[in-house]
Design an enzyme around this catalytic site. Structure first.
Site, PDB file in Angstrom:
ATOM      1  N   GLY A  49      -0.410   7.203  -8.333  1.00  0.00           N
ATOM      2  CA  GLY A  49       0.574   7.506  -9.380  1.00  0.00           C
ATOM      3  C   GLY A  49       0.158   8.738 -10.160  1.00  0.00           C
ATOM      4  O   GLY A  49      -0.976   9.203 -10.034  1.00  0.00           O
TER       5      GLY A  49
ATOM      6  N   ILE B  68       8.229   4.500  -7.267  1.00  0.00           N
ATOM      7  CA  ILE B  68       9.302   3.566  -7.632  1.00  0.00           C
ATOM      8  C   ILE B  68       9.073   3.037  -9.058  1.00  0.00           C
ATOM      9  O   ILE B  68      10.011   2.922  -9.847  1.00  0.00           O
ATOM     10  CB  ILE B  68       9.402   2.389  -6.625  1.00  0.00           C
ATOM     11  CG1 ILE B  68       9.629   2.926  -5.202  1.00  0.00           C
ATOM     12  CG2 ILE B  68      10.537   1.435  -7.015  1.00  0.00           C
ATOM     13  CD1 ILE B  68       9.687   1.853  -4.104  1.00  0.00           C
TER      14      ILE B  68
ATOM     15  N   LYS C 206       0.380  -7.379   2.442  1.00  0.00           N
ATOM     16  CA  LYS C 206       1.629  -7.575   1.701  1.00  0.00           C
ATOM     17  C   LYS C 206       2.242  -8.942   2.048  1.00  0.00           C
ATOM     18  O   LYS C 206       2.877  -9.567   1.206  1.00  0.00           O
ATOM     19  CB  LYS C 206       2.616  -6.440   1.974  1.00  0.00           C
ATOM     20  CG  LYS C 206       2.180  -5.081   1.444  1.00  0.00           C
ATOM     21  CD  LYS C 206       1.894  -5.052  -0.049  1.00  0.00           C
ATOM     22  CE  LYS C 206       3.134  -5.065  -0.903  1.00  0.00           C
ATOM     23  NZ  LYS C 206       2.792  -4.841  -2.345  1.00  0.00           N
TER      24      LYS C 206
ATOM     25  N   ASP D  48      -1.549   1.411 -14.723  1.00  0.00           N
ATOM     26  CA  ASP D  48      -1.613   2.180 -13.476  1.00  0.00           C
ATOM     27  C   ASP D  48      -2.976   2.865 -13.427  1.00  0.00           C
ATOM     28  O   ASP D  48      -3.426   3.448 -14.416  1.00  0.00           O
ATOM     29  CB  ASP D  48      -0.488   3.239 -13.484  1.00  0.00           C
ATOM     30  CG  ASP D  48      -0.240   3.821 -12.096  1.00  0.00           C
ATOM     31  OD1 ASP D  48       0.919   3.776 -11.650  1.00  0.00           O
ATOM     32  OD2 ASP D  48      -1.187   4.333 -11.467  1.00  0.00           O
TER      33      ASP D  48
ATOM     34  N   TYR E  28      -2.080  -3.469   6.213  1.00  0.00           N
ATOM     35  CA  TYR E  28      -1.141  -3.311   5.099  1.00  0.00           C
ATOM     36  C   TYR E  28      -0.054  -4.389   5.190  1.00  0.00           C
ATOM     37  O   TYR E  28       0.240  -5.073   4.202  1.00  0.00           O
ATOM     38  CB  TYR E  28      -0.534  -1.901   5.138  1.00  0.00           C
ATOM     39  CG  TYR E  28       0.544  -1.651   4.112  1.00  0.00           C
ATOM     40  CD1 TYR E  28       0.283  -1.795   2.761  1.00  0.00           C
ATOM     41  CD2 TYR E  28       1.832  -1.269   4.498  1.00  0.00           C
ATOM     42  CE1 TYR E  28       1.275  -1.561   1.821  1.00  0.00           C
ATOM     43  CE2 TYR E  28       2.823  -1.032   3.575  1.00  0.00           C
ATOM     44  CZ  TYR E  28       2.544  -1.183   2.226  1.00  0.00           C
ATOM     45  OH  TYR E  28       3.539  -0.958   1.303  1.00  0.00           O
TER      46      TYR E  28
END
Ligand code: UDP
Length: 315
Positions: A32, A8, A149, A27, A145
């Protein structure tokens, strides 16, 4: 743009560059890829830093230079979370903590990328932003996870309340599109690659579980709109299409669209992941808040999204 070389993040970077902005990407290339930014560059308005938000001493300087921080760096993907439980928790919690601390020094606006996973096992249909998160036990890594988050969201909202930091949060629902990799579990790139290679299309469980897929173009459009809207500060927005589909149906559509001879097989969760694996049976967003407060509605239909993923993997 933390995580700017991710799936994204790279699309968001491209959109900002196309709008004439300067983008500074950080990054660590854990999931990525440099290639993800190939379409965006080379551009004099793009700078890249291939380091981790967990370790880089320059994070403060990088954040001091910008007007808005898009925080997308995270460990994502069910498979990755099960394989690297310590790293994923650290990245997702410590990373966000560092980003917010740095942003707070100069009162920089922060957009936090969160996930529908924070709803956990809540199967309300559709899910509203203030619905409960229903998480499973700590013995099942998957929920770490969701929990991490959720902490990111708590922390972001706490900075708004107690430090006046302008933070807005988006919760992505199963975003799909070119550049997404299937290596960490995501279903659409996996099905497309399996179908194109003539390998079995692996539906986990009975395949009656549903998801609501969002094209990355819509995820990017919604993210930009939220990050620019004054009423978004201190708020959380579901980002999705609201269109619900079973995984069985998804497999059949991918098979048909690729004219594949692959067989569709059902794999027990214990074999796909681990014994006792818990998979939410439903996950559909209520997108009223995004539409009414921000004025954004996701418009890209599933077949069009799947076609772009198929074209990506064909070439
Ligand atoms: N899934 C599947 N086959 C795969 C990968 C995933 O049937 O090869 C299922 C998975 O069990 C879940 C759905 O597809 O029910 C979406 O999985 P994904 O990991 O993409 O997203 P999430 O579970 O985080 O919504």
């Amino acid at each position: 743009m933390t995580g700017g070389a991710g799936f994204i993040g790279s699309h968001l970077t491209e959109a900002l560059l196309a709008d004439g902005h300067h983008v500074s990407v950080i990054d660590d290339l854990s999931t990525g890829r440099v290639e993800n930014l190939a379409a965006a560059g080379p551009s004099a308005r793009l700078t890249t830093h291939w380091t981790s938000i967990l370790e880089d001493d320059r994070l403060q300087d990088l954040i001091d230079e910008v007007d808005v921080v898009y925080h997308l760096a995270a460990a994502v993907g069910v498979r990755l979370i099960l394989e690297k439980p310590v790293e994923t928790i650290e990245t997702n919690i410590v990373g966000t903590d560092r980003v917010l601390r740095c942003a707070a020094k100069g009162q920089k606006k922060v957009l936090i990328a969160s996930t529908s996973e924070v709803y956990g096992k809540n199967e309300n249909t559709p899910l509203k932003e203030d619905d409960d998160g229903v998480l499973g036990p700590t013995s099942k890594s998957r929920w770490s996870y969701a929990c991490a988050k959720a902490i990111d969201e708590f922390l972001g909202l706490a900075y708004v309340k107690s430090r006046g930091l302008p933070v807005a949060i988006v919760r992505y629902f199963n975003t799909i599109g070119p550049r997404q990799t299937g290596r960490y579990g995501m279903v659409v790139p996996r099905f497309v690659q399996q179908a194109l290679a003539g390998r079995p299309i692996t539906v986990y469980g009975d395949g009656n579980q549903t998801r609501s897929f969002t094209d990355v173009v819509d995820a990017v459009g919604a993210t930009l709109a939220v990050s620019r809207h004054p009423a978004a500060i201190g708020e959380v927005f579901n980002v999705g299409s609201g269109h619900e589909i079973t995984i069985n149906r998804l497999a059949a559509i991918v098979k048909e669209m690729t004219a594949s001879r692959s067989e569709i097989v059902h794999v027990p969760y214990a074999q796909a992941y681990e014994s006792g694996f818990e998979d939410p049976q439903k996950r559909v967003p209520d997108v009223t808040k995004l539409r009414t407060v921000i004025g954004y509605s996701a418009g890209i239909e599933l077949h069009a999204s799947l076609q772009r993923v198929i074209d990506f993997y064909r070439t």
